[in-house]
Design a protein around this motif. Sequence first.
Motif, PDB file in Angstrom:
ATOM      1  N   ALA A 282     -22.837  17.507 -31.372  1.00  0.00           N
ATOM      2  CA  ALA A 282     -22.428  18.214 -30.155  1.00  0.00           C
ATOM      3  C   ALA A 282     -21.002  18.747 -30.267  1.00  0.00           C
ATOM      4  N   LEU A 283     -20.091  17.944 -30.793  1.00  0.00           N
ATOM      5  CA  LEU A 283     -18.714  18.394 -30.924  1.00  0.00           C
ATOM      6  C   LEU A 283     -18.588  19.496 -31.971  1.00  0.00           C
ATOM      7  N   ALA A 284     -19.412  19.424 -33.019  1.00  0.00           N
ATOM      8  CA  ALA A 284     -19.409  20.507 -34.011  1.00  0.00           C
ATOM      9  C   ALA A 284     -19.902  21.812 -33.385  1.00  0.00           C
ATOM     10  N   GLY A 285     -20.952  21.718 -32.583  1.00  0.00           N
ATOM     11  CA  GLY A 285     -21.430  22.904 -31.881  1.00  0.00           C
ATOM     12  C   GLY A 285     -20.402  23.452 -30.917  1.00  0.00           C
ATOM     13  N   LEU A 286     -19.704  22.549 -30.223  1.00  0.00           N
ATOM     14  CA  LEU A 286     -18.671  22.991 -29.295  1.00  0.00           C
ATOM     15  C   LEU A 286     -17.508  23.637 -30.036  1.00  0.00           C
ATOM     16  N   ALA A 287     -17.195  23.126 -31.223  1.00  0.00           N
ATOM     17  CA  ALA A 287     -16.118  23.723 -32.011  1.00  0.00           C
ATOM     18  C   ALA A 287     -16.474  25.146 -32.446  1.00  0.00           C
ATOM     19  N   VAL A 288     -17.757  25.386 -32.721  1.00  0.00           N
ATOM     20  CA  VAL A 288     -18.191  26.717 -33.140  1.00  0.00           C
ATOM     21  C   VAL A 288     -18.060  27.725 -31.998  1.00  0.00           C
ATOM     22  N   ILE A 289     -18.471  27.315 -30.813  1.00  0.00           N
ATOM     23  CA  ILE A 289     -18.459  28.245 -29.675  1.00  0.00           C
ATOM     24  C   ILE A 289     -17.233  28.069 -28.790  1.00  0.00           C
ATOM     25  N   GLY A 290     -16.325  27.186 -29.171  1.00  0.00           N
ATOM     26  CA  GLY A 290     -15.214  26.819 -28.294  1.00  0.00           C
ATOM     27  C   GLY A 290     -14.320  27.978 -27.888  1.00  0.00           C
ATOM     28  N   ARG A 291     -13.926  28.800 -28.842  1.00  0.00           N
ATOM     29  CA  ARG A 291     -12.994  29.884 -28.519  1.00  0.00           C
ATOM     30  C   ARG A 291     -13.633  30.943 -27.617  1.00  0.00           C
TER      31      ARG A 291
ATOM     32  N   THR B 147     -14.271  15.744 -23.832  1.00  0.00           N
ATOM     33  CA  THR B 147     -14.169  17.077 -24.426  1.00  0.00           C
ATOM     34  C   THR B 147     -15.082  18.073 -23.726  1.00  0.00           C
ATOM     35  N   ILE B 148     -16.347  17.702 -23.575  1.00  0.00           N
ATOM     36  CA  ILE B 148     -17.288  18.609 -22.916  1.00  0.00           C
ATOM     37  C   ILE B 148     -17.007  18.667 -21.415  1.00  0.00           C
ATOM     38  N   GLY B 149     -16.588  17.553 -20.830  1.00  0.00           N
ATOM     39  CA  GLY B 149     -16.242  17.553 -19.414  1.00  0.00           C
ATOM     40  C   GLY B 149     -15.055  18.449 -19.104  1.00  0.00           C
ATOM     41  N   TRP B 150     -14.145  18.618 -20.064  1.00  0.00           N
ATOM     42  CA  TRP B 150     -12.999  19.504 -19.847  1.00  0.00           C
ATOM     43  C   TRP B 150     -13.476  20.939 -19.632  1.00  0.00           C
ATOM     44  N   PHE B 151     -14.432  21.373 -20.435  1.00  0.00           N
ATOM     45  CA  PHE B 151     -14.988  22.715 -20.246  1.00  0.00           C
ATOM     46  C   PHE B 151     -15.810  22.780 -18.959  1.00  0.00           C
ATOM     47  N   MET B 152     -16.496  21.699 -18.614  1.00  0.00           N
ATOM     48  CA  MET B 152     -17.289  21.685 -17.387  1.00  0.00           C
ATOM     49  C   MET B 152     -16.409  21.889 -16.159  1.00  0.00           C
ATOM     50  N   VAL B 153     -15.277  21.200 -16.109  1.00  0.00           N
ATOM     51  CA  VAL B 153     -14.351  21.355 -14.981  1.00  0.00           C
ATOM     52  C   VAL B 153     -13.753  22.753 -14.984  1.00  0.00           C
ATOM     53  N   LEU B 154     -13.383  23.248 -16.156  1.00  0.00           N
ATOM     54  CA  LEU B 154     -12.805  24.582 -16.254  1.00  0.00           C
ATOM     55  C   LEU B 154     -13.794  25.645 -15.784  1.00  0.00           C
ATOM     56  N   ARG B 155     -15.074  25.467 -16.090  1.00  0.00           N
ATOM     57  CA  ARG B 155     -16.101  26.447 -15.748  1.00  0.00           C
ATOM     58  C   ARG B 155     -16.642  26.256 -14.329  1.00  0.00           C
ATOM     59  N   ARG B 156     -16.141  25.235 -13.630  1.00  0.00           N
ATOM     60  CA  ARG B 156     -16.589  24.928 -12.264  1.00  0.00           C
ATOM     61  C   ARG B 156     -18.101  24.685 -12.204  1.00  0.00           C
TER      62      ARG B 156
ATOM     63  N   LEU C 272     -25.544  33.589 -23.307  1.00  0.00           N
ATOM     64  CA  LEU C 272     -25.927  32.685 -24.387  1.00  0.00           C
ATOM     65  C   LEU C 272     -24.979  31.500 -24.467  1.00  0.00           C
ATOM     66  N   LEU C 273     -23.679  31.751 -24.310  1.00  0.00           N
ATOM     67  CA  LEU C 273     -22.705  30.665 -24.329  1.00  0.00           C
ATOM     68  C   LEU C 273     -22.949  29.682 -23.192  1.00  0.00           C
ATOM     69  N   SER C 274     -23.334  30.202 -22.025  1.00  0.00           N
ATOM     70  CA  SER C 274     -23.619  29.333 -20.887  1.00  0.00           C
ATOM     71  C   SER C 274     -24.801  28.416 -21.172  1.00  0.00           C
ATOM     72  N   VAL C 275     -25.845  28.970 -21.783  1.00  0.00           N
ATOM     73  CA  VAL C 275     -27.021  28.168 -22.114  1.00  0.00           C
ATOM     74  C   VAL C 275     -26.678  27.094 -23.134  1.00  0.00           C
ATOM     75  N   LEU C 276     -25.961  27.483 -24.193  1.00  0.00           N
ATOM     76  CA  LEU C 276     -25.583  26.523 -25.225  1.00  0.00           C
ATOM     77  C   LEU C 276     -24.691  25.428 -24.661  1.00  0.00           C
ATOM     78  N   PHE C 277     -23.773  25.800 -23.778  1.00  0.00           N
ATOM     79  CA  PHE C 277     -22.891  24.793 -23.208  1.00  0.00           C
ATOM     80  C   PHE C 277     -23.663  23.806 -22.333  1.00  0.00           C
ATOM     81  N   LEU C 278     -24.623  24.281 -21.561  1.00  0.00           N
ATOM     82  CA  LEU C 278     -25.406  23.378 -20.723  1.00  0.00           C
ATOM     83  C   LEU C 278     -26.221  22.402 -21.567  1.00  0.00           C
ATOM     84  N   ILE C 279     -26.709  22.853 -22.710  1.00  0.00           N
ATOM     85  CA  ILE C 279     -27.421  21.933 -23.612  1.00  0.00           C
ATOM     86  C   ILE C 279     -26.469  20.853 -24.118  1.00  0.00           C
TER      87      ILE C 279
END
Length: 275
Positions: free
Chosen positions: A136-145, A17-26, A166-173
Amino acid sequence: MVNAFRAGTIVAVMAATIGWFMVLRRQTFAGHTLSVVGFPGASGATLLGISAGLGYFVFCVGAALVIAALPRAGQHRQSEESALTGTLQAFLLACGYLFVALYKGFLNGVNALLFGSFLGITNSQVTLLFVVAIAALAGLAVIGRPLLFASIDPHFAAARRVPVRLLSVLFLILLGAATAEAAQITGALLVFALLVLPAATAQAITARPAASLPLAVAIALVVTWLGLLTAYYSPYPVGFYVSTFAFGTYCLVRFGRQLLDLTDCRPGGLLEEAG
């Protein structure tokens, strides 16, 4: 073995799940750095006589905060960010080998830190992995959109007052937490495969987020389960099998896409499309 499947399932869902956003964000280079950082974290924790899992989380999340603090603006800044990230990666990897030399433990323990081990996973470790994954998945669900919006078009998202930084920082965490989790199954050097390959395979099949994200999770689950089964009947580390199955799936998908592209370019195919 039951705990291995429980832990592997938790890790596969979170990493995909988190890797999908990582690949999308390059941000695969940042993900690779965090996976390498897990090794000195675990070896340092072993040297101090504390849980290796705690070392994974402290170093991976700490390195994620350092990477998040690096400036991002313009081509020069991107080059500087890559150089600083690579410097951090090399230094911490060297620290990991120093911790191993100071510990003077069995080489088999070092192999487990680098390439993963599924034996000896306790109920408390499974519980810890589950709690971290849920958080982590709950946090990702909050900021996902908004994160998806900022990942596809960061400049337009910033113009619409989306907090891109801020989204970039939260995603890296979150990425650091996912890396620390997956490293406990696949090992510090092979965690990157579980983060990037299922996501890259799914995005190669379809560009629709609603389809590719669940597909990435499904691929991660299958390769993790197959890796655990194969490693159970083999003397070789589980991380090798998980990485090999994931890489083989990606190669098959890319090869299939190439064949489809060649088929669509045939004269007959073009005429049928025009008709």
